[in-house]
Design a protein around this motif. Structure first.
Motif, short mmCIF file in Angstrom:
data_model
loop_
_atom_site.label_atom_id
_atom_site.label_comp_id
_atom_site.label_asym_id
_atom_site.label_seq_id
_atom_site.Cartn_x
_atom_site.Cartn_y
_atom_site.Cartn_z
N LEU A 30 0.83 -1.21 0.00
CA LEU A 30 0.00 0.00 0.00
C LEU A 30 0.86 1.26 0.00
N VAL A 31 1.90 1.28 0.80
CA VAL A 31 2.78 2.44 0.86
C VAL A 31 3.53 2.61 -0.46
N TYR A 33 2.54 1.82 -3.37
CA TYR A 33 1.62 2.31 -4.40
C TYR A 33 0.93 3.62 -4.02
N THR A 35 -0.37 4.88 -0.91
CA THR A 35 -1.25 5.09 0.24
C THR A 35 -0.43 5.69 1.38
N SER A 36 -1.08 6.52 2.16
CA SER A 36 -0.37 7.16 3.28
C SER A 36 -0.01 6.11 4.33
N GLY A 39 -3.08 5.32 6.43
CA GLY A 39 -3.99 4.38 5.78
C GLY A 39 -3.47 2.96 5.82
N ALA A 40 -2.16 2.82 5.61
CA ALA A 40 -1.55 1.50 5.67
C ALA A 40 -1.62 0.93 7.09
N ALA A 43 -5.15 -0.27 7.70
CA ALA A 43 -5.34 -1.54 7.00
C ALA A 43 -4.66 -2.68 7.74
#
Length: 106
Positions: A30-31, A33, A35-36, A39-40, A43
């Motif tokens: 996620l990071v 790609y 995402t903050s 947010g990661a 998740a």
């Protein structure tokens, strides 16, 4: 693993290990790609909570399955104790008082 022993197959453990691996891998992806970090992190916490709940349910299911298997195995075993008034051996019928001698009718 201990030398000389066969590895114990633990399907629930395999699932939990893969889920834990995913809990570590997903935030990294996620990071990468975009995402903050926040947010990661959210998740990761969500995945960890789901993984923990699944682990608890899997272990409970295994425990119930083992208990059911043990009950079935006990039901299949022949009982050595045949009952409160049961007597083993041939010729030991209740009320039969054979003395080996002659009866008054002989």
């Amino acid at each position: 693993m201990h030398p000389g022993r066969h590895p114990h197959h633990d399907p629930a453990g395999d699932v939990v290990r893969w889920a834990a691996f995913s809990c570590l891998l997903v935030p990294v992806v996620l990071v990468v790609y975009g995402t903050s970090f926040g947010g990661a992190a959210v998740a990761t916490l969500g995945l960890a909570a789901v993984t923990a709940a699944c682990r608890v349910l899997l272990r409970h299911s295994e425990k119930v399955e083992r208990a059911a298997a043990r009950v079935l195995a006990e039901d299949r075993l022949p009982s050595a104790h045949r009952g409160r008034h049961s007597r083993g051996g041939a010729g030991t019928h209740r009320g039969c008082h054979a003395s080996g001698g002659f009866s008054p009718h002989d």
